[in-house]
Design a protein around this motif. Structure first.
Motif, PDB file in Angstrom:
ATOM      1  N   SER A  10       0.796  -1.226   0.000  1.00 33.75           N
ATOM      2  CA  SER A  10       0.000   0.000   0.000  1.00 33.75           C
ATOM      3  C   SER A  10       0.833   1.284   0.000  1.00 33.75           C
ATOM      4  CB  SER A  10      -0.953   0.008   1.202  1.00 33.75           C
ATOM      5  OG  SER A  10      -0.230   0.147   2.413  1.00 33.75           O
ATOM      6  N   VAL A  11       2.168   1.157   0.010  1.00 38.21           N
ATOM      7  CA  VAL A  11       3.027   2.337   0.048  1.00 38.21           C
ATOM      8  C   VAL A  11       3.714   2.557  -1.295  1.00 38.21           C
ATOM      9  CG1 VAL A  11       3.363   2.144   2.552  1.00 38.21           C
ATOM     10  CG2 VAL A  11       5.055   1.121   1.007  1.00 38.21           C
ATOM     11  N   SER A  12       4.318   3.709  -1.443  1.00 35.75           N
ATOM     12  CA  SER A  12       4.985   4.075  -2.698  1.00 35.75           C
ATOM     13  C   SER A  12       6.159   3.140  -2.995  1.00 35.75           C
ATOM     14  CB  SER A  12       5.503   5.503  -2.603  1.00 35.75           C
ATOM     15  OG  SER A  12       6.600   5.556  -1.698  1.00 35.75           O
ATOM     16  N   PRO A  13       6.590   3.084  -4.232  1.00 36.98           N
ATOM     17  CA  PRO A  13       7.762   2.264  -4.572  1.00 36.98           C
ATOM     18  C   PRO A  13       9.008   2.630  -3.751  1.00 36.98           C
ATOM     19  CG  PRO A  13       6.586   2.842  -6.562  1.00 36.98           C
ATOM     20  CD  PRO A  13       5.945   3.621  -5.437  1.00 36.98           C
ATOM     21  N   ALA A  14       9.226   3.922  -3.505  1.00 34.17           N
ATOM     22  CA  ALA A  14      10.388   4.325  -2.694  1.00 34.17           C
ATOM     23  C   ALA A  14      10.272   3.782  -1.273  1.00 34.17           C
ATOM     24  CB  ALA A  14      10.517   5.843  -2.669  1.00 34.17           C
ATOM     25  N   ASN A  15       9.080   3.859  -0.704  1.00 32.89           N
ATOM     26  CA  ASN A  15       8.871   3.329   0.645  1.00 32.89           C
ATOM     27  C   ASN A  15       8.918   1.803   0.642  1.00 32.89           C
ATOM     28  OD1 ASN A  15       8.776   5.700   2.170  1.00 32.89           O
ATOM     29  ND2 ASN A  15       6.604   6.006   1.740  1.00 32.89           N
ATOM     30  N   GLN A  16       8.471   1.163  -0.432  1.00 27.43           N
ATOM     31  CA  GLN A  16       8.590  -0.296  -0.533  1.00 27.43           C
ATOM     32  C   GLN A  16      10.055  -0.719  -0.458  1.00 27.43           C
ATOM     33  OE1 GLN A  16       6.570  -1.480  -4.145  1.00 27.43           O
ATOM     34  NE2 GLN A  16       4.547  -1.356  -3.181  1.00 27.43           N
ATOM     35  N   ALA A  17      10.930   0.034  -1.121  1.00 24.82           N
ATOM     36  CA  ALA A  17      12.366  -0.287  -1.085  1.00 24.82           C
ATOM     37  C   ALA A  17      12.903  -0.155   0.342  1.00 24.82           C
ATOM     38  CB  ALA A  17      13.125   0.618  -2.045  1.00 24.82           C
ATOM     39  N   MET A  18      12.430   0.864   1.072  1.00 28.56           N
ATOM     40  CA  MET A  18      12.863   1.018   2.466  1.00 28.56           C
ATOM     41  C   MET A  18      12.298  -0.093   3.339  1.00 28.56           C
ATOM     42  SD  MET A  18      12.978   5.112   3.045  1.00 28.56           S
ATOM     43  CE  MET A  18      12.026   5.745   1.680  1.00 28.56           C
ATOM     44  N   PHE A  19      11.074  -0.518   3.077  1.00 34.17           N
ATOM     45  CA  PHE A  19      10.510  -1.665   3.802  1.00 34.17           C
ATOM     46  C   PHE A  19      11.398  -2.891   3.570  1.00 34.17           C
ATOM     47  CE2 PHE A  19       5.720  -1.109   4.821  1.00 34.17           C
ATOM     48  CZ  PHE A  19       5.882   0.219   5.172  1.00 34.17           C
ATOM     49  N   ASP A  20      11.789  -3.117   2.331  1.00 34.43           N
ATOM     50  CA  ASP A  20      12.640  -4.268   2.003  1.00 34.43           C
ATOM     51  C   ASP A  20      13.974  -4.196   2.740  1.00 34.43           C
ATOM     52  OD1 ASP A  20      10.589  -5.109   0.318  1.00 34.43           O
ATOM     53  OD2 ASP A  20      11.615  -4.450  -1.525  1.00 34.43           O
ATOM     54  N   SER A  21      14.546  -2.999   2.786  1.00 32.48           N
ATOM     55  CA  SER A  21      15.823  -2.808   3.479  1.00 32.48           C
ATOM     56  C   SER A  21      15.665  -3.053   4.982  1.00 32.48           C
ATOM     57  CB  SER A  21      16.347  -1.400   3.211  1.00 32.48           C
ATOM     58  OG  SER A  21      17.534  -1.178   3.918  1.00 32.48           O
ATOM     59  N   LEU A  22      14.612  -2.500   5.561  1.00 32.68           N
ATOM     60  CA  LEU A  22      14.362  -2.715   6.983  1.00 32.68           C
ATOM     61  C   LEU A  22      14.149  -4.190   7.290  1.00 32.68           C
ATOM     62  CD1 LEU A  22      12.037   0.329   7.671  1.00 32.68           C
ATOM     63  CD2 LEU A  22      14.260  -0.089   8.779  1.00 32.68           C
TER      64      LEU A  22
END
Length: 180
Positions: A10-22
């Motif tokens: 449900s979040v932007s692609p940029a935030n998805q990348a940060m979710f993946d990193s976290l």
């Protein structure tokens, strides 16, 4: 009104990348971090602040995080930083004492805890005698500035949780007895 924790989808692609990193770093995306992703920019900005270089690291940073979270009554941050406090080497008794704004087991950390509590309680208008005691305990003016930045960092997440009331996904911190 209930504010939900956003999912990766449900979040932007940029935030998805940060979710993946976290997720790769921590094994999961903590709900408080995820809630920052309601904004296109807040998660990245906050992670940059939190990971910025600082002279306040390790145990000292956790003293600040625990004291500020206690003053601000943030159940989420108290839970998270009780867990992290244990990971950096504090025992449960020490963590409880730190939450009271003291660290009698270490004079340098004690000066840090007392000053941090005073600055937080008084919203930056702290007792100059506690600043002097902090410096006399071996801290520097650079450390003082970095403590203030760390107080700001923790205050951001304390406020975020206080307003959103997103679910705490860490073991709850023990209740703090009012007199210790």
């Amino acid at each position: 009104m209930t504010i939900t924790v956003p999912t990766r989808d449900s979040v932007s692609p940029a935030n998805q990348a940060m979710f993946d990193s976290l997720k790769s770093q921590l094994g999961f995306v903590p709900n408080l971090y995820a809630s920052l992703a309601h904004s296109e920019n807040a998660l990245g900005s906050y992670l940059a602040l939190q990971s910025a270089k600082s002279s306040i690291t390790g145990k000292a940073r956790e003293v600040v995080n625990l004291v500020v979270s206690q003053v601000n009554s943030c159940a989420y941050c108290l839970a998270a930083h009780t867990a992290i406090g244990g990971m950096v080497g504090f025992d449960s008794k020490q963590i409880m004492e730190i939450r009271h704004g003291r660290a009698s087991f270490d004079p340098k950390l004690d000066a840090l805890a007392k000053m941090t509590k005073d600055i937080t309680v008084n919203r930056g208008h702290g007792d100059q005698k506690l600043v002097e005691a902090f410096l006399a305990a071996g801290w520097t003016v650079e450390n003082l500035v970095d403590v203030i930045v760390t107080i700001g960092d923790k205050t951001v997440t304390n406020l975020l949780h206080g307003v959103t009331r997103i679910p705490v996904d860490f073991p709850a911190a023990p209740e703090l007895a009012s007199a210790a």
